[in-house]
Structure formats: C-alpha cells, structure tokens
Motif scaffolding. Structure first.
Motif, PDB file in Angstrom:
ATOM      1  N   ARG A 151       0.849  -1.190   0.000  1.00  0.00           N
ATOM      2  CA  ARG A 151       0.000   0.000   0.000  1.00  0.00           C
ATOM      3  C   ARG A 151       0.883   1.237   0.000  1.00  0.00           C
ATOM      4  N   SER A 152       0.509   2.240  -0.795  1.00  0.00           N
ATOM      5  CA  SER A 152       1.230   3.511  -0.823  1.00  0.00           C
ATOM      6  C   SER A 152       0.242   4.650  -0.639  1.00  0.00           C
ATOM      7  N   GLU A 153       0.438   5.398   0.426  1.00  0.00           N
ATOM      8  CA  GLU A 153      -0.392   6.578   0.659  1.00  0.00           C
ATOM      9  C   GLU A 153      -0.055   7.665  -0.343  1.00  0.00           C
ATOM     10  N   MET A 182       8.016   0.820  -4.902  1.00  0.00           N
ATOM     11  CA  MET A 182       7.813   2.138  -4.297  1.00  0.00           C
ATOM     12  C   MET A 182       6.862   2.051  -3.110  1.00  0.00           C
ATOM     13  N   ALA A 183       5.862   1.179  -3.203  1.00  0.00           N
ATOM     14  CA  ALA A 183       4.954   0.979  -2.076  1.00  0.00           C
ATOM     15  C   ALA A 183       5.697   0.336  -0.900  1.00  0.00           C
ATOM     16  N   GLU A 186       8.916   0.455  -0.304  1.00  0.00           N
ATOM     17  CA  GLU A 186       9.847   1.453   0.228  1.00  0.00           C
ATOM     18  C   GLU A 186       9.142   2.370   1.225  1.00  0.00           C
ATOM     19  N   GLU A 187       7.954   2.804   0.876  1.00  0.00           N
ATOM     20  CA  GLU A 187       7.186   3.692   1.747  1.00  0.00           C
ATOM     21  C   GLU A 187       6.785   2.983   3.041  1.00  0.00           C
TER      22      GLU A 187
END
Length: 218
Positions: A74-76, A123-124, A126-127
């Motif tokens: 999940r990526s905000e 990228m998700a 990583e976040e």
C-alpha cells in the motif's frame, strides 16, 4: 515482516491498474471504471502461474534469503494498493537486502507495463518499510529466467504519472477510445469483444453511463 493488509478504498487504485493502463488505457478503463472482465488463454495461464507461486507457502528461508509470497502492499503517496508475488530479504546483501520479484507467464513486452508494475510495488514497499531499492526482478516462466529491472528516475516518474492519470480517469468515469486500427495489442486482448475496436464506438458500459447522465431522459 509486519505489513498491513491493503483494503480497496474509493480513492485508491490497484497496482495492477498501472500495468493495464501502460498496456492500453482503454483496457484499464474497461476493467477498473466499467467493471468488465473476460478471460482468455493468456489470462488463465497467468492466473495459474500466480496460484502456483502462492501455493508454495507464505514464508520460507534458504541460504540466508527469507522469501515472503503474496505480500500485501500500500502507498499513501500514490494512493495504490495490491500484492507482490514475492519479496525477498537477503541477509548477506548490505547494499540492497530487500528485493521484489514479479512472475510473468510470457516473454518481455515492449510497452513497459510490467516494469511499471514492479516499480510501483517497490515504491509501495519502500514507503511501508522505510527502505530504498535500486532494482527488482521479473521472472519469465516461458524462459525460466529472472530479468533485472532497474528503478530509474524515469521509470519512477512513469509510475507517478500513470497513477495520477488513472485517478483522474476513474474520477471522471472516462473510457478512452480504442487503440489505432491494427495495433498488435488488440489481437490477444481478453476484452476484445467488449472493446470492439473495429467499430470505433463507445463501449457498452460507457454508452449506458452517458444514458444515465442524460438529464433529458424521462
């Protein structure tokens, strides 16, 4: 590895939508705006491949490599959610211990949709984990080989741009026109009948959406 399970929300889109969009924006809209889906041989084979990957268990460790399967992401920042086929923690690697591996049934394609998908997964992650990754791998079942994908600034920008454009498309409930006549992507698309690119007309879902929005109707 503690990760929150992603939940579908009104303002979040599935990571798979980015792959669909980079392959064909109209296909993406048919699936994620109009809710249409149809299987063919290629989608079934892809689903079977992912089922085999997931059936191997949730977590294994061998030769100092810890592997999680079907990992929720999940990526905000991007407002995306989904799953990675596998995430590896390589304890002997100091430069990049974390690595995402995505499984695909066929060979490499020229439209960068698979690269955008795995970069979005990274990228998700990583976040969520507060890490930084320079690359991941796509495993092609047809060749039984891993292909390295570098998360360049250009690829990361493609992820951000695609996510923004899909959010706008879904908010507007807009279905783009078909690809140009003769485009090779149409030939093996499972939604070819719903799209009907040879007719160059709105899809069925788009037609009814326009009908519902027509205030002149009784």
């Amino acid at each position: 590895m503690e990760l929150h399970r992603p939940e579908a929300e009104d303002d979040f889109i599935p990571i798979s939508a980015l792959s669909h969009y980079l392959y064909c924006p109209r296909e993406c809209a048919l699936i994620h705006v109009e809710g249409q889906w149809s299987d063919n041989r290629f989608t079934v084979e892809g689903s079977q491949l992912h089922e085999r990957v997931d059936s191997g268990g949730k977590s294994t460790e061998r030769d100092a490599v810890r592997v999680w399967r079907n990992v929720p992401l999940r990526s905000e920042a991007l407002r995306i959610f989904g799953y990675a086929d596998t995430v590896e923690l390589r304890r002997t690697e100091t430069a990049q211990p974390w690595c995402v591996v995505e499984y695909k049934r066929g060979k490499r394609r020229p439209w960068a949709h698979h690269e955008v998908q795995i970069c979005a997964q990274a990228m998700a992650l990583e976040e969520m984990k507060g890490v930084r990754m320079a690359y991941g791998y796509i495993y092609h079942a047809s060749s039984k080989r891993r292909r390295k994908v570098v998360y360049s600034a250009e690829l990361r920008n493609k992820v951000r741009t695609a996510a923004d454009e899909i959010h706008a498309m879904m908010s507007a409930r807009a279905t783009p026109p078909p690809l140009p006549e003769g485009d090779p992507r149409c030939e093996n698309c499972s939604l070819r009948e719903q799209c009907a690119p040879w007719l160059r007309r709105p899809s069925l879902g788009q037609f009814w959406h326009r009908m519902e929005a027509d205030e002149s109707l009784p």
